[in-house]
Design a protein around this motif. Structure first.
Motif, PDB file in Angstrom:
ATOM      1  N   ALA A  35      10.125 -21.246  -8.548  1.00 14.41           N
ATOM      2  CA  ALA A  35      10.874 -21.034  -7.312  1.00 14.41           C
ATOM      3  C   ALA A  35       9.919 -20.800  -6.146  1.00 14.41           C
ATOM      4  O   ALA A  35       8.938 -20.064  -6.266  1.00 14.41           O
ATOM      5  N   HIS A  36      10.220 -21.440  -5.021  1.00 15.21           N
ATOM      6  CA  HIS A  36       9.365 -21.349  -3.832  1.00 15.21           C
ATOM      7  C   HIS A  36      10.250 -21.611  -2.624  1.00 15.21           C
ATOM      8  O   HIS A  36      11.169 -22.439  -2.689  1.00 15.21           O
ATOM      9  N   ARG A  40      11.042 -26.374  -3.641  1.00 11.06           N
ATOM     10  CA  ARG A  40      12.021 -25.785  -4.538  1.00 11.06           C
ATOM     11  C   ARG A  40      11.901 -26.341  -5.952  1.00 11.06           C
ATOM     12  O   ARG A  40      11.485 -27.481  -6.159  1.00 11.06           O
ATOM     13  N   ASP A  41      12.302 -25.536  -6.911  1.00  9.21           N
ATOM     14  CA  ASP A  41      12.284 -25.903  -8.318  1.00  9.21           C
ATOM     15  C   ASP A  41      13.557 -26.691  -8.635  1.00  9.21           C
ATOM     16  O   ASP A  41      14.665 -26.147  -8.588  1.00  9.21           O
ATOM     17  N   VAL A  45      17.642 -25.750  -8.841  1.00 11.33           N
ATOM     18  CA  VAL A  45      18.586 -26.364  -7.894  1.00 11.33           C
ATOM     19  C   VAL A  45      19.736 -27.053  -8.628  1.00 11.33           C
ATOM     20  O   VAL A  45      20.877 -27.083  -8.143  1.00 11.33           O
ATOM     21  N   GLY A  51      18.522 -22.782  -4.998  1.00 13.64           N
ATOM     22  CA  GLY A  51      17.232 -22.926  -5.661  1.00 13.64           C
ATOM     23  C   GLY A  51      16.457 -21.636  -5.801  1.00 13.64           C
ATOM     24  O   GLY A  51      15.228 -21.653  -5.839  1.00 13.64           O
ATOM     25  N   LYS A  52      17.163 -20.517  -5.875  1.00 13.25           N
ATOM     26  CA  LYS A  52      16.503 -19.215  -5.882  1.00 13.25           C
ATOM     27  C   LYS A  52      16.583 -18.551  -7.254  1.00 13.25           C
ATOM     28  O   LYS A  52      17.460 -18.842  -8.064  1.00 13.25           O
TER      29      LYS A  52
END
Length: 206
Positions: A35-36, A40-41, A45, A51-52
């Motif tokens: 996660a970023h 995004r991962d 998502v 995406g968190k």
């Protein structure tokens, strides 16, 4: 049950701490994530459009987010009204959670401004504004510290995670100065197994 996990996330910590307090920790499998806020991962998502982390899966595979929803789910699974009490105390616990989450929201934005935004685009007034929010929230916790004593609920767990995140990511921000009562409460609360076993760390540094 499963959770997309980052050992540095204070919101993941809140969920895992609640799981420990409720005796559910052994049932929660930790899934690695990337996660970023920018890159995004895609694996997250696919189940959570934001995406968190934390993104959580029930035993039936139903995805839940964010930490507030997941914590309520775990409390209900454990029989209810343990982390989320009934009556007037419920509203105090929920308000304390909102205060701690607000502190964390500002802290995360400040962190991103410091380490994610390119140097040529950094905006000092924005960073100053987020740090001012953090100070206001810590002052509010100091002012009500007597009401935190003896409680183990979603409000105090969220407060413990928020103050712990300041120690983790903002070691030069001396939130304890002039707030001895809050510092003493945090020291004692941090001795709980749910806090000791979820201390944040940077996975990249391991």
């Amino acid at each position: 049950m499963k959770i997309f996990y980052s050992p540095a996330s204070p919101y993941v910590r809140k969920v895992l701490a609640v799981g420990i307090e409720l005796g559910l920790a052994d049932r929660i499998e930790k899934l690695p994530s990337a996660a970023h806020p920018v890159n995004r991962d895609a694996n997250i998502v696919a189940h959570n459009p934001m995406g968190k982390v934390p993104t959580f899966f029930t035993d039936s595979g139903y995805a839940l987010y964010d930490s507030r929803v997941i914590c309520e789910y775990l409390d209900d699974l454990a029989g209810g009204n343990r982390m989320f009490p009934k009556g007037e105390t419920r509203w105090e616990a929920l308000r304390d959670q909102a205060l701690a989450d607000g502190l964390l929201d500002a802290a995360l934005l400040a962190r991103y401004e410091q380490v994610v935004r390119p140097a040529e685009h950094k905006w000092q007034p924005w960073l100053d504004g987020q740090m001012a929010k953090i100070t206001s929230c810590v002052d509010a916790l100091q002012a009500k510290v007597a009401t935190l004593e003896g409680r183990v609920d979603i409000g105090t767990i969220a407060a413990g995670c928020a103050l712990g995140y300041l120690d983790f990511r903002f070691p030069d921000y001396d939130w304890r100065k002039g707030r001895e009562a809050l510092a003493n409460w945090f020291k004692q609360f941090s001795e709980r197994p749910s806090m000791r076993d979820t201390v944040p760390f940077d996975a990249a540094a391991k």
